[in-house]
Design a protein around this motif. Structure first.
Motif, mmCIF file in Angstrom:
data_model
loop_
_atom_site.group_PDB
_atom_site.id
_atom_site.type_symbol
_atom_site.label_atom_id
_atom_site.label_comp_id
_atom_site.label_asym_id
_atom_site.label_seq_id
_atom_site.Cartn_x
_atom_site.Cartn_y
_atom_site.Cartn_z
ATOM 1 N N LYS A 127 -123.353 -47.029 24.903
ATOM 2 C CA LYS A 127 -123.424 -45.786 25.673
ATOM 3 C C LYS A 127 -122.652 -45.925 26.985
ATOM 4 C CE LYS A 127 -127.409 -44.736 27.486
ATOM 5 N NZ LYS A 127 -128.795 -44.247 27.710
ATOM 6 N N TYR A 128 -122.764 -47.074 27.622
ATOM 7 C CA TYR A 128 -122.057 -47.308 28.879
ATOM 8 C C TYR A 128 -120.544 -47.285 28.663
ATOM 9 C CZ TYR A 128 -120.482 -49.629 33.150
ATOM 10 O OH TYR A 128 -119.838 -49.929 34.323
ATOM 11 N N LEU A 129 -120.086 -47.942 27.617
ATOM 12 C CA LEU A 129 -118.644 -48.035 27.345
ATOM 13 C C LEU A 129 -118.029 -46.692 26.959
ATOM 14 C CD1 LEU A 129 -118.561 -51.344 25.246
ATOM 15 C CD2 LEU A 129 -117.790 -51.058 27.613
ATOM 16 N N THR A 130 -118.832 -45.798 26.403
ATOM 17 C CA THR A 130 -118.266 -44.568 25.836
ATOM 18 C C THR A 130 -118.706 -43.273 26.506
ATOM 19 O OG1 THR A 130 -120.057 -44.435 24.189
ATOM 20 C CG2 THR A 130 -118.076 -45.659 23.560
ATOM 21 N N ALA A 131 -119.788 -43.310 27.280
ATOM 22 C CA ALA A 131 -120.304 -42.068 27.863
ATOM 23 C C ALA A 131 -120.466 -42.123 29.374
ATOM 24 C CB ALA A 131 -121.647 -41.708 27.210
ATOM 25 N N ASP A 132 -120.297 -43.287 29.978
ATOM 26 C CA ASP A 132 -120.372 -43.396 31.422
ATOM 27 C C ASP A 132 -118.993 -43.074 32.010
ATOM 28 O OD1 ASP A 132 -122.066 -44.794 33.828
ATOM 29 O OD2 ASP A 132 -119.928 -45.214 34.001
ATOM 30 N N THR A 133 -118.918 -42.066 32.867
ATOM 31 C CA THR A 133 -117.627 -41.597 33.368
ATOM 32 C C THR A 133 -116.829 -42.699 34.063
ATOM 33 O OG1 THR A 133 -118.506 -39.371 33.662
ATOM 34 C CG2 THR A 133 -116.476 -39.901 34.829
ATOM 35 N N SER A 134 -117.480 -43.448 34.944
ATOM 36 C CA SER A 134 -116.767 -44.491 35.687
ATOM 37 C C SER A 134 -116.235 -45.570 34.763
ATOM 38 C CB SER A 134 -117.666 -45.106 36.757
ATOM 39 O OG SER A 134 -118.808 -45.720 36.181
ATOM 40 N N ALA A 135 -117.025 -45.927 33.750
ATOM 41 C CA ALA A 135 -116.587 -46.955 32.805
ATOM 42 C C ALA A 135 -115.409 -46.465 31.968
ATOM 43 C CB ALA A 135 -117.745 -47.360 31.894
ATOM 44 N N VAL A 136 -115.493 -45.228 31.487
ATOM 45 C CA VAL A 136 -114.415 -44.675 30.665
ATOM 46 C C VAL A 136 -113.122 -44.553 31.472
ATOM 47 C CG1 VAL A 136 -113.643 -42.631 29.389
ATOM 48 C CG2 VAL A 136 -115.977 -43.474 29.093
ATOM 49 N N VAL A 137 -113.222 -44.107 32.714
ATOM 50 C CA VAL A 137 -112.032 -43.986 33.566
ATOM 51 C C VAL A 137 -111.422 -45.355 33.836
ATOM 52 C CG1 VAL A 137 -111.242 -43.396 35.894
ATOM 53 C CG2 VAL A 137 -112.705 -41.815 34.637
ATOM 54 N N THR A 163 -111.851 -39.940 26.375
ATOM 55 C CA THR A 163 -112.360 -39.063 25.315
ATOM 56 C C THR A 163 -113.538 -38.213 25.763
ATOM 57 O OG1 THR A 163 -113.640 -40.938 24.486
ATOM 58 C CG2 THR A 163 -111.551 -40.456 23.379
ATOM 59 N N ILE A 164 -113.916 -38.262 27.034
ATOM 60 C CA ILE A 164 -114.983 -37.401 27.535
ATOM 61 C C ILE A 164 -114.422 -36.515 28.645
ATOM 62 C CG2 ILE A 164 -116.897 -38.885 26.875
ATOM 63 C CD1 ILE A 164 -117.010 -39.941 29.717
ATOM 64 N N SER A 165 -114.871 -35.276 28.669
ATOM 65 C CA SER A 165 -114.293 -34.302 29.594
ATOM 66 C C SER A 165 -114.495 -34.683 31.053
ATOM 67 C CB SER A 165 -114.885 -32.912 29.321
ATOM 68 O OG SER A 165 -116.293 -32.917 29.431
ATOM 69 N N SER A 166 -115.612 -35.332 31.381
ATOM 70 C CA SER A 166 -115.851 -35.717 32.772
ATOM 71 C C SER A 166 -114.808 -36.706 33.268
ATOM 72 C CB SER A 166 -117.252 -36.318 32.917
ATOM 73 O OG SER A 166 -117.408 -37.458 32.093
ATOM 74 N N ALA A 167 -114.253 -37.521 32.364
ATOM 75 C CA ALA A 167 -113.217 -38.483 32.755
ATOM 76 C C ALA A 167 -111.916 -37.768 33.095
ATOM 77 C CB ALA A 167 -112.995 -39.501 31.642
ATOM 78 N N PHE A 168 -111.607 -36.706 32.368
ATOM 79 C CA PHE A 168 -110.399 -35.932 32.659
ATOM 80 C C PHE A 168 -110.481 -35.287 34.036
ATOM 81 C CE2 PHE A 168 -110.117 -36.192 28.062
ATOM 82 C CZ PHE A 168 -108.751 -36.320 27.833
ATOM 83 N N ASP A 169 -111.700 -34.947 34.446
ATOM 84 C CA ASP A 169 -111.902 -34.281 35.723
ATOM 85 C C ASP A 169 -112.039 -35.258 36.888
ATOM 86 O OD1 ASP A 169 -111.913 -31.857 34.367
ATOM 87 O OD2 ASP A 169 -114.091 -31.880 34.090
ATOM 88 N N SER A 170 -112.141 -36.542 36.583
ATOM 89 C CA SER A 170 -112.388 -37.536 37.626
ATOM 90 C C SER A 170 -111.165 -37.727 38.526
ATOM 91 C CB SER A 170 -112.760 -38.885 37.010
ATOM 92 O OG SER A 170 -112.808 -39.903 37.996
ATOM 93 N N PRO A 171 -111.353 -37.744 39.846
ATOM 94 C CA PRO A 171 -110.240 -38.011 40.759
ATOM 95 C C PRO A 171 -109.744 -39.443 40.665
ATOM 96 C CG PRO A 171 -112.325 -37.953 41.959
ATOM 97 C CD PRO A 171 -112.624 -37.497 40.566
#
Length: 453
Positions: free
Chosen positions: A351-361, A372-380
């Motif tokens: 879950k951390y590797l795939t759904a945590d925004t900071s980890a995915v970014v 692959t998660i929308s919150s990562a696309f929005d991350s500064p």
């Protein structure tokens, strides 16, 4: 995002998955529920402790990126120890799970194993964990949602994505009097013919675009978005013979290749350097335009920083211009292995590797692949290169597509690609419908043999 670079591992995965489908089904269990009935706590643990293993295929620099994110997970959970097994390709993973080895979380480089691993139970069903922890699956890219589940069972989560588009050499296009990159297949062909130059002996010196099926990333799956071509129907049966999009692509590609000259193209392609070397055809100007994935942006920075180039979505057929902006998407996937000794901790790591925004970014920036998660696309914090931005947009485009999961892995893709590579050298096209019908029959027969009762 590769053991060796991504596209090469994907080709290897196609062969491995297709050839090993029967082995995987028999070794991992037939018709297992994949953990659907597993007992889980009513709430996620407030404190994590213990040891969990992570198997992945990354090596060298990329393995260090994975380790950096694992270190973050351990720092946030000081009583957890993650034992990392790097450089483990899909075949090693398959055998380890079948043998009951210590595999908790596993990352594969191929979406093509999802149908097989979901159906056989090699990867556990994640539904109960997702529901309990209220993980928003709607955050996932639609294509990533599609290629991480099979037959209603979600046994995997996406670990970044690869998207495909068109790279073009601005200087070579300008020299040929071409003001903008092509948006249709007809324009691509016309521009490519203008850009192609020849040696005094008539052989190709510089190729505008190489339409040879099997050249680098020229594969059926990577072209499908140009017409919206479909692979399988709702029952998992092949429709390559009946979907008009495939016939349109085949006729375009074969005609294009014949205009350049089959023998000339074969000779030119045979003389190409390794796709991932510093002598890559596009990087040295041997081809002016090329179909490739987002990883090439990083290669260009490292190997050809002086080349002035651009990136755009791959062209569509003239009668499918409404699809322009989309492309082919694939990616890495992660799951909890059957027999995991600590599935609750394995789920927390996955879950951390795939759904945590900071980890995915952090993974996206380090591996230079698409989140692959929308919150990562929005991350500064997401690093956005102008060339890379094209692939971020393709990943989010409604017309982007992927290859559907199948119990037979990539067998249907491999069968079609093998046929197409042979067909492009065959004179005439009068028997195309009949030949495609045979491809359908071949794919369906293989799928029937490898299906789980």
């Amino acid at each position: 995002m590769r053991i060796t670079p991504r596209a090469r591992t994907r080709v290897a995965a196609v062969a491995v998955v297709a050839g090993a489908a029967t082995f995987a089904l028999s070794a991992c269990g037939s018709g297992s529920d994949g953990g659907a009935d597993q007992k889980i706590a009513s709430a996620a643990p407030t404190h994590l402790s213990g040891t969990v293993s992570l198997w992945h295929f990354f090596s060298d620099r990329e393995a260090k990126v994975i380790q950096g994110v694992v270190d973050d997970f351990e720092k946030a959970n000081p009583d957890v120890k993650v034992v990392v097994h790097s450089g483990q390709d899909d075949e090693k993973l398959r055998k380890a799970i079948a043998a009951g080895n210590d595999v908790d979380v596993a990352i594969s480089y191929s979406t093509d194993i999802v149908g097989n691993f979901c159906q056989s139970g090699a990867f556990q069903d994640l539904a109960k964990y997702i529901a309990r922890d209220k993980v928003d699956i709607g955050q996932l890219l639609p294509t990533a949602r599609n290629y991480t589940e099979f037959d209603g069972k979600r046994c995997a989560m996406p670990v970044l994505a690869d998207t495909y588009g068109l790279y073009y050499n601005k200087a070579l296009l300008s020299k040929a009097g071409i003001d903008a990159p092509p948006k249709t297949l007809d324009e691509l062909e016309s521009d490519a013919l203008k850009l192609t130059t020849y040696n005094s002996d008539g052989s190709i010196k510089t190729l505008g675009f190489n339409p040879w099926m099997g050249y680098q990333e020229m594969a059926p799956a990577h072209l499908a978005s140009a017409t919206g071509a479909k692979w399988l129907d709702d029952d998992g049966k092949s429709v390559v013979g009946s979907d008009p999009g495939w016939k349109e692509l085949i006729e375009w590609q074969k005609s294009f290749a014949e205009k350049i000259g089959i023998d000339k193209l074969k000779k030119f392609t045979a003389a190409s350097a390794d796709e991932f070397s510093a002598q890559n055809d596009f990087e040295i100007g041997r081809v002016a335009m090329n179909l490739d994935g987002e990883w090439r942006v990083a290669f260009m920075k490292d190997q050809a920083p002086k080349v002035d180039y651009g990136t755009v979505p791959f062209p569509t057929a003239a009668d499918h211009t409404d699809l322009y902006g989309g492309g082919y998407i694939t990616g890495n996937i992660g799951g909890i292995a059957k027999g995991s000794k600590n599935p609750e901790l394995a789920w927390a790591l996955l879950k951390y590797l795939t759904a945590d925004t900071s980890a995915v970014v952090k993974l996206a920036n380090g591996l230079q692949n698409v989140p692959t998660i929308s919150s990562a696309f929005d991350s500064p914090d997401l690093v956005r290169d102008p060339h890379f931005e094209t692939f971020l947009k393709i990943a989010q485009d409604k017309n982007s597509l992927t290859t559907p999961p199948s119990p037979n892995g990539a067998g249907y893709q491999l069968a079609f690609a093998d046929w197409w590579q042979k067909y492009q050298t065959t004179p005439g096209t009068s028997d195309l419908d009949a030949q495609l019908k045979k491809v359908d029959d071949q794919i369906n027969a293989a799928a029937s043999l490898n299906s789980v009762p």
